[in-house]
Design a protein around this motif. Structure first.
Motif, PDB file in Angstrom:
ATOM      1  N   GLU A  29       3.398  -2.864  -2.923  1.00 20.80           N
ATOM      2  CA  GLU A  29       4.632  -3.053  -3.682  1.00 20.80           C
ATOM      3  C   GLU A  29       5.821  -2.420  -2.965  1.00 20.80           C
ATOM      4  O   GLU A  29       6.909  -3.005  -2.894  1.00 20.80           O
ATOM      5  CB  GLU A  29       4.494  -2.450  -5.080  1.00 20.80           C
ATOM      6  N   ALA A  30       5.608  -1.222  -2.405  1.00 20.94           N
ATOM      7  CA  ALA A  30       6.682  -0.560  -1.675  1.00 20.94           C
ATOM      8  C   ALA A  30       7.130  -1.398  -0.489  1.00 20.94           C
ATOM      9  O   ALA A  30       8.333  -1.624  -0.291  1.00 20.94           O
ATOM     10  CB  ALA A  30       6.223   0.821  -1.214  1.00 20.94           C
ATOM     11  N   GLN A  31       6.182  -1.862   0.304  1.00 21.38           N
ATOM     12  CA  GLN A  31       6.534  -2.635   1.489  1.00 21.38           C
ATOM     13  C   GLN A  31       7.207  -3.951   1.123  1.00 21.38           C
ATOM     14  O   GLN A  31       8.176  -4.362   1.773  1.00 21.38           O
ATOM     15  CB  GLN A  31       5.293  -2.874   2.344  1.00 21.38           C
ATOM     16  N   GLU A  32       6.718  -4.602   0.092  1.00 22.89           N
ATOM     17  CA  GLU A  32       7.335  -5.868  -0.305  1.00 22.89           C
ATOM     18  C   GLU A  32       8.746  -5.668  -0.845  1.00 22.89           C
ATOM     19  O   GLU A  32       9.582  -6.570  -0.757  1.00 22.89           O
ATOM     20  CB  GLU A  32       6.466  -6.560  -1.354  1.00 22.89           C
ATOM     21  N   GLY A  33       9.016  -4.479  -1.387  1.00 21.52           N
ATOM     22  CA  GLY A  33      10.345  -4.195  -1.912  1.00 21.52           C
ATOM     23  C   GLY A  33      11.270  -3.532  -0.912  1.00 21.52           C
ATOM     24  O   GLY A  33      12.375  -3.096  -1.274  1.00 21.52           O
ATOM     25  N   GLY A  34      10.845  -3.439   0.357  1.00 24.18           N
ATOM     26  CA  GLY A  34      11.683  -2.839   1.384  1.00 24.18           C
ATOM     27  C   GLY A  34      11.703  -1.320   1.360  1.00 24.18           C
ATOM     28  O   GLY A  34      12.568  -0.699   1.981  1.00 24.18           O
ATOM     29  N   GLU A  35      10.744  -0.686   0.659  1.00 27.09           N
ATOM     30  CA  GLU A  35      10.639   0.770   0.609  1.00 27.09           C
ATOM     31  C   GLU A  35       9.638   1.255   1.654  1.00 27.09           C
ATOM     32  O   GLU A  35       8.661   0.571   1.963  1.00 27.09           O
ATOM     33  CB  GLU A  35      10.159   1.224  -0.781  1.00 27.09           C
ATOM     34  N   LEU A  36       9.877   2.450   2.176  1.00 24.06           N
ATOM     35  CA  LEU A  36       8.923   3.054   3.092  1.00 24.06           C
ATOM     36  C   LEU A  36       7.850   3.801   2.309  1.00 24.06           C
ATOM     37  O   LEU A  36       8.136   4.457   1.302  1.00 24.06           O
ATOM     38  CB  LEU A  36       9.626   4.023   4.034  1.00 24.06           C
ATOM     39  N   ALA A  37       6.608   3.704   2.778  1.00 26.53           N
ATOM     40  CA  ALA A  37       5.490   4.446   2.201  1.00 26.53           C
ATOM     41  C   ALA A  37       4.806   5.221   3.310  1.00 26.53           C
ATOM     42  O   ALA A  37       4.785   4.797   4.471  1.00 26.53           O
ATOM     43  CB  ALA A  37       4.502   3.492   1.525  1.00 26.53           C
TER      44      ALA A  37
END
Length: 218
Positions: free
Chosen positions: A67-75
């Motif tokens: 979900e983070a990657q699909e939303g442009g967030e770094l994990a």
């Protein structure tokens, strides 16, 4: 990455269906944080999910990383020693492994130090701490991590291995859940996070998804 035997067996599921939220009793109302297993509802919180070694916590973590990657967030993922998730399984979820920093450290103090460094930079939407059987954190450490998570709206997800009903990492854990997994039919598995503590709502709700086993488990 060279996964240990534990890491290679720890996560053997791939998502096939969307989530459902199930409640045993009165739960948080619509729009209240904690009503779903998502970065939006968990942002700015210390979250602990436990199981006894049957894999749902890693599956739940993978769902948030995706979900983070699909939303442009770094994990980022911080783990103890040589044990780590099985990379092909995360890739099977559609996770970009090259965009997922993995930090390996030898002990709990080093985990906490690494987490504090990542949180302070403010660049990450999700930081996963794979703590295994490590029992707890000092209150001062929890306080610093909780303040940083709130400041930067970062989800700090702690994965622990405990018996059902065991105490949480500490009083500043904002949401606590216990993972369960069950096989259904045709290689399908249900994984569930049952919430036992929710400081922003009411406990007693669950998040469940259906997955398929990877080759060899179907």
């Amino acid at each position: 990455m060279s996964p240990s035997a534990e890491g290679a067996c720890g996560l053997r599921l791939q998502a096939v269906a969307g989530p459902s939220v199930l409640r045993d009793g009165p739960g948080p109302g619509e729009g209240i944080a904690g009503a779903a297993w998502s970065l939006r509802s968990l942002a700015g919180r210390i979250v602990e999910v436990s199981d006894s070694g049957a894999a749902p916590v890693l599956t739940a973590a993978a769902a948030l990383v995706l979900e983070a990657q699909e939303g442009g967030e770094l994990a980022a993922w911080i783990g103890l020693g040589d044990s780590v998730f099985f990379p092909p399984d995360l890739a099977g979820w559609g996770i970009d492994l090259e965009a997922l920093p993995v930090v390996r450290v030898p002990d709990l103090p080093a985990v906490c130090s690494a987490a504090e460094g990542l949180l302070r930079c403010g660049a990450f939407g999700l930081v996963v701490l794979d703590l295994k059987t490590q029992a707890g954190m000092r209150l001062a450490v929890q306080s610093r991590l909780a303040a940083l998570a709130r400041r930067h709206r970062t989800t700090l997800l702690c994965l622990t291995r405990k018996k059902e009903g065991a105490p949480s990492l500490g009083p500043l854990v904002s949401l606590r859940g216990e993972g369960r997994i069950s096989k259904t039919a045709f290689g399908r598995f249900d994984w569930e996070i049952r919430i036992t503590k929710d400081r922003q709502g009411a406990p007693g709700w669950s998040h469940m998804e259906t997955c398929r086993g990877t080759d060899g488990l179907c």
